[in-house]
Design a protein around this motif. Structure first.
Motif, PDB file in Angstrom:
ATOM      1  N   VAL A   1       0.802  -1.085  -0.148  1.00 25.09           N
ATOM      2  CA  VAL A   1       0.086   0.077  -0.136  1.00 25.09           C
ATOM      3  C   VAL A   1       0.874   1.323  -0.071  1.00 25.09           C
ATOM      4  N   PRO A   2       2.014   1.400   0.910  1.00 25.85           N
ATOM      5  CA  PRO A   2       2.685   2.742   0.829  1.00 25.85           C
ATOM      6  C   PRO A   2       3.561   2.775  -0.595  1.00 25.85           C
ATOM      7  N   VAL A   3       3.974   1.830  -0.994  1.00 23.78           N
ATOM      8  CA  VAL A   3       4.454   1.636  -2.085  1.00 23.78           C
ATOM      9  C   VAL A   3       3.595   2.382  -3.505  1.00 23.78           C
ATOM     10  N   LEU A   4       2.263   1.934  -3.447  1.00 26.63           N
ATOM     11  CA  LEU A   4       1.466   2.175  -4.488  1.00 26.63           C
ATOM     12  C   LEU A   4       0.823   3.849  -4.302  1.00 26.63           C
ATOM     13  N   VAL A   5       0.964   4.043  -3.122  1.00 21.74           N
ATOM     14  CA  VAL A   5       0.449   5.580  -2.567  1.00 21.74           C
ATOM     15  C   VAL A   5       1.698   6.410  -3.117  1.00 21.74           C
ATOM     16  N   THR A   6       2.794   5.998  -3.109  1.00 22.59           N
ATOM     17  CA  THR A   6       4.050   6.708  -3.307  1.00 22.59           C
ATOM     18  C   THR A   6       4.030   6.881  -4.973  1.00 22.59           C
ATOM     19  N   LEU A   7       3.624   5.828  -5.727  1.00 18.95           N
ATOM     20  CA  LEU A   7       3.675   6.015  -7.122  1.00 18.95           C
ATOM     21  C   LEU A   7       2.760   6.696  -7.609  1.00 18.95           C
ATOM     22  N   VAL A   8       1.300   6.722  -6.934  1.00 17.39           N
ATOM     23  CA  VAL A   8       0.299   7.624  -7.273  1.00 17.39           C
ATOM     24  C   VAL A   8       0.562   9.218  -6.926  1.00 17.39           C
ATOM     25  N   ALA A   9       1.313   9.372  -5.891  1.00 16.62           N
ATOM     26  CA  ALA A   9       1.389  10.836  -5.393  1.00 16.62           C
ATOM     27  C   ALA A   9       2.717  11.327  -5.985  1.00 16.62           C
TER      28      ALA A   9
ATOM     29  N   TYR B   1      11.875  -0.078   1.415  1.00 12.96           N
ATOM     30  CA  TYR B   1      12.356  -0.970   2.143  1.00 12.96           C
ATOM     31  C   TYR B   1      11.492  -1.837   2.915  1.00 12.96           C
ATOM     32  N   THR B   2      10.334  -1.332   3.304  1.00  9.92           N
ATOM     33  CA  THR B   2       9.301  -2.501   3.898  1.00  9.92           C
ATOM     34  C   THR B   2       8.892  -3.167   2.802  1.00  9.92           C
ATOM     35  N   LEU B   3       8.773  -2.958   1.632  1.00  5.81           N
ATOM     36  CA  LEU B   3       8.388  -3.841   0.476  1.00  5.81           C
ATOM     37  C   LEU B   3       9.288  -5.247   0.373  1.00  5.81           C
ATOM     38  N   ALA B   4      10.491  -4.616   0.360  1.00  4.57           N
ATOM     39  CA  ALA B   4      11.806  -5.628   0.153  1.00  4.57           C
ATOM     40  C   ALA B   4      11.985  -6.411   1.511  1.00  4.57           C
TER      41      ALA B   4
ATOM     42  N   GLY C   1       8.264  12.947  -1.830  1.00  2.98           N
ATOM     43  CA  GLY C   1       8.662  12.535  -0.225  1.00  2.98           C
ATOM     44  C   GLY C   1       9.691  11.323  -0.279  1.00  2.98           C
ATOM     45  N   VAL C   2      10.898  12.084   0.024  1.00  3.39           N
ATOM     46  CA  VAL C   2      11.936  11.014   0.123  1.00  3.39           C
ATOM     47  C   VAL C   2      11.609  10.054   1.176  1.00  3.39           C
ATOM     48  N   LEU C   3      11.161  10.324   2.344  1.00  2.00           N
ATOM     49  CA  LEU C   3      11.150   9.454   3.413  1.00  2.00           C
ATOM     50  C   LEU C   3      10.125   8.547   3.258  1.00  2.00           C
ATOM     51  N   LEU C   4       8.998   9.027   2.456  1.00  2.00           N
ATOM     52  CA  LEU C   4       7.936   8.069   2.109  1.00  2.00           C
ATOM     53  C   LEU C   4       8.452   6.966   1.194  1.00  2.00           C
ATOM     54  N   LEU C   5       9.160   7.583   0.071  1.00  2.00           N
ATOM     55  CA  LEU C   5       9.896   6.679  -0.781  1.00  2.00           C
ATOM     56  C   LEU C   5      10.752   5.635  -0.116  1.00  2.00           C
ATOM     57  N   VAL C   6      11.665   5.861   0.503  1.00  2.00           N
ATOM     58  CA  VAL C   6      12.665   4.952   1.121  1.00  2.00           C
ATOM     59  C   VAL C   6      12.148   3.918   2.023  1.00  2.00           C
ATOM     60  N   VAL C   7      11.095   4.400   2.999  1.00  2.00           N
ATOM     61  CA  VAL C   7      10.530   3.565   3.912  1.00  2.00           C
ATOM     62  C   VAL C   7       9.739   2.646   3.236  1.00  2.00           C
TER      63      VAL C   7
ATOM     64  N   PRO D   1      19.545   1.619  -2.520  1.00  2.00           N
ATOM     65  CA  PRO D   1      19.607   1.150  -1.116  1.00  2.00           C
ATOM     66  C   PRO D   1      18.521   0.731  -0.335  1.00  2.00           C
ATOM     67  N   PRO D   2      17.339   1.058  -0.226  1.00  2.00           N
ATOM     68  CA  PRO D   2      16.443   0.731   0.546  1.00  2.00           C
ATOM     69  C   PRO D   2      16.113  -0.833   0.171  1.00  2.00           C
ATOM     70  N   VAL D   3      15.735  -1.168  -1.059  1.00  2.00           N
ATOM     71  CA  VAL D   3      15.633  -2.245  -1.646  1.00  2.00           C
ATOM     72  C   VAL D   3      16.505  -3.094  -1.216  1.00  2.00           C
ATOM     73  N   VAL D   4      17.928  -2.866  -1.474  1.00  2.00           N
ATOM     74  CA  VAL D   4      18.724  -3.854  -1.204  1.00  2.00           C
ATOM     75  C   VAL D   4      18.752  -3.974   0.278  1.00  2.00           C
ATOM     76  N   THR D   5      18.862  -2.986   1.280  1.00  2.00           N
ATOM     77  CA  THR D   5      18.711  -3.333   2.637  1.00  2.00           C
ATOM     78  C   THR D   5      17.669  -3.986   3.160  1.00  2.00           C
ATOM     79  N   GLY D   6      16.488  -3.784   2.348  1.00  2.00           N
ATOM     80  CA  GLY D   6      15.344  -4.543   2.834  1.00  2.00           C
ATOM     81  C   GLY D   6      15.435  -5.992   2.490  1.00  2.00           C
ATOM     82  N   LEU D   7      15.923  -6.157   1.303  1.00  2.00           N
ATOM     83  CA  LEU D   7      16.051  -7.632   1.024  1.00  2.00           C
ATOM     84  C   LEU D   7      17.099  -8.488   1.982  1.00  2.00           C
ATOM     85  N   TYR D   8      18.120  -7.631   2.199  1.00  2.00           N
ATOM     86  CA  TYR D   8      19.191  -8.316   3.263  1.00  2.00           C
ATOM     87  C   TYR D   8      18.582  -8.574   4.833  1.00  2.00           C
TER      88      TYR D   8
END
Length: 422
Positions: A79-87, A102-105, A93-99, A166-173
Motif C-alpha cells: 500500500v505505501p508503495v502504491l500510494v507513493t507511485l500515485v502521489a 524498504y518495507t516492501l523488500a 517525499g523522500v522519506l515516504l519513498l525510502v521507507v 539502497p532501501p531495496v537492497v537493505t530490505g532484502l538483506y
C-alpha cells in the motif's frame, strides 16, 4: 528455548503490531513523511506558481494521507508503495519513498514474490527519474544556470538510484536475515523437542532394561532355588519318617540333602557373581548333558522317574541348552510339589532342526500325596517366556489320565542360522 504456558510473556499486540513500540515507530514515520511531503510540495509549487491558502491546505491534507499510508506498511506492505507511485508526480517525499521500498523488500518473500518487488521498485525508480527531470527542466525564478540535458539526465538517474536501490537492497538483506534467524530458531526448537523425545525414549529403554534384568534374575533365582529346595524338603520329610526305623537310610538321605544344599548354594553364588561382575558374561549354563544327574537326584529323593533319550545330539546355543535344562528341572519340581509318588517320565528327543524335552507325570495316588510345598505359580510362566524368546514352542497342561505334561521344543543352532538367512 521454549517456555511453558505459565512462563510466557503476556500478549501486548495492538492490531497488526506485535509490540506497542512498533506502532509508535510507524505512527512517527507517518507523521514525519506527511510533514516532509507537505513542506517539499508547497515549496516546490510556490517557487513556480502562486498558491492560495486553500491550495496549501489541500496539499497538506493530501500529504497527510500519503504519509499516513506508512501506518499500514506492516499489514499491507504494498500500500505505501502504491500510494507513493500515485502521489509522486505531484509531490516528492523522500522519506515516504525510502521507507515504503524498504518495507516492501524486507517483508515480502523474495523467492515467491520477486516479480512484484522488482516491478514496483522499477516503477518507483522510473517515476523518481521523471520527477527529477521535471524539477530540473522547470527551475522557476532562481535564475541558476542549468547543466546540459545529458547532465540533467545523469543527475536524475543517480538521484533515483540513490533513492530506490539502497532501501531495496537493505530490505532484502534484513528480510533474508530475519527469515534465516526464524528458521534457525524453528530448527533449534525442533532439535530441542527431538532431544527431549530421545531422552524420554532412553529413560523408557533404561526402565525396560531394568525390568527385563530383574525378571531374568528372578527366573534364575526361581529355577535354582525351587528345584533344589523342593528336593531338600522331600528328603527332610523322608528323613523324619525313617530316622528311628532305618538309621542307615536316614544318614543317606541327610547326605543327599547336604549335597543338594551345596549345589543350590553354588548356583546362587554364580548368579550373585554375575551381578557383581563388570561385564555381562553369564556363568556357564546347565547343559543337556546334566539331565541324567538331575534325574538321579529326583530318583534319590524317592521319585519314580525314568529318562528316555533318542536321536543324535545337535549343536545348540548355550542359552537354548540352559532353557531346555530348566524346563526339565521345572517339570520335576512341579512333580515333587503336586504329584508325589507318581510315575514321572522325562523325554529328551533330538531332531535335525532342534530338540524336544518333556516331563510327564501320572496321576498321583491317594496315599502318596505330594509334600506340602509352597508354589508361587510363576515357574511355568517364566519357562514359556524363555522358550518363546528363543523361537521355540512351549505347552503345559493336564493329561487325559489325570497326569500333567510340561513340554518344550527348541531350535538348534543350525535352524536359527537358517531362519536368519531367509
Amino acid at each position: 528455548m521454549s517456555k511453558s504456558p505459565g512462563e510466557r510473556a503476556p500478549d501486548r499486540s495492538f492490531w497488526w503490531w506485535k509490540r506497542p513500540r512498533s506502532a509508535f515507530l510507524d505512527i512517527g514515520l507517518a507523521l514525519l513523511a506527511a510533514l516532509e511531503c507537505a513542506v517539499s510540495t508547497i515549496a516546490f509549487l510556490s517557487a513556480r506558481v502562486d498558491l492560495t491558502t486553500a491550495g496549501k491546505v489541500g496539499i497538506a491534507v493530501l500529504a497527510t494521507l500519503a504519509g499516513g499510508s506508512l501506518v499500514l506498511r506492516r499489514r499491507w506492505p504494498a500500500v505505501p508503495v502504491l500510494v507513493t507511485l500515485v502521489a509522486m508526480p505531484g509531490m516528492l517525499g523522500v522519506l515516504l519513498l525510502v521507507v515504503a521500498l524498504y518495507t516492501l523488500a524486507e517483508t515480502w518473500e523474495w523467492p515467491s514474490r520477486r516479480w512484484r518487488v522488482v516491478a514496483l521498485s522499477a516503477l518507483a525508480f522510473a517515476e523518481a527519474v521523471a520527477v527529477m527531470m521535471v524539477s530540473m527542466l522547470t527551475p522557476g525564478d532562481s535564475g541558476v544556470e542549468q547543466p546540459p540535458l545529458w547532465g540533467q539526465v545523469l543527475i536524475a538517474v543517480l538521484v533515483a538510484v540513490g533513492l530506490t536501490v539502497p532501501p531495496v537492497v537493505t530490505g532484502l538483506y534484513v528480510g533474508a536475515r530475519r527469515r534465516l534467524i526464524e528458521s534457525l530458531k524453528d530448527r533449534a526448537h525442533g532439535l530441542e523437542t527431538e532431544l527431549d523425545l530421545l531422552a524420554e525414549q532412553a529413560q523408557e529403554r533404561a526402565r525396560r532394561a531394568r525390568l527385563e534384568e530383574r525378571t531374568r534374575i528372578a527366573r534364575e533365582m526361581h529355577d535354582v532355588v525351587a528345584h533344589r529346595v523342593s528336593l531338600m524338603v522331600v528328603h527332610a520329610g523322608a528323613l523324619e519318617r525313617i530316622a528311628g526305623k532305618d538309621p542307615e537310610k536316614a544318614a543317606q538321605s541327610a547326605k543327599l540333602m547336604g549335597e543338594v544344599g551345596r549345589q543350590a548354594l553354588n548356583e546362587l553364588r554364580e548368579i550373585l557373581g554375575v551381578l557383581r561382575m563388570d561385564d555381562e558374561r553369564p556363568p556357564e549354563p546347565d547343559s543337556l548333558a546334566g539331565l541324567p544327574r538331575l534325574v538321579d537326584q529326583s530318583r534319590a529323593a524317592g521319585m519314580a522317574v525314568t529318562l528316555t533319550v533318542s536321536g543324535s545330539r545337535q549343536e545348540f546355543t548355550g542359552e537354548a541348552e540352559q532353557t531346555a535344562y530348566r524346563v526339565v528341572q521345572e517339570g520335576l519340581t512341579n512333580a515333587h510339589k503336586h504329584a508325589g509318588g507318581a510315575q514321572v517320565s522325562v523325554l529328551l528327543a533330538y531332531a535335525p532342526n532342534g530338540v524336544r524335552v518333556s516331563v510327564v507325570n501320572a496321576c498321583p495316588g491317594g496315599e502318596r500325596g505330594a509334600a506340602q510345598l509352597p508354589s508361587g505359580g510363576n515357574g511355568l510362566v517364566g519357562m514359556r517366556e524363555r522358550v518363546i524368546a528363543l523361537g521355540g514352542t512351549f505347552s503345559s497342561g493336564p493329561e487325559a489320565d489325570g497326569g500333567f505334561r510340561v513340554e518344550a521344543v527348541l531350535p538348534s543352532r543350525l535352524a536359527v542360522r537358517a531362519e536368519r538367512l531367509r
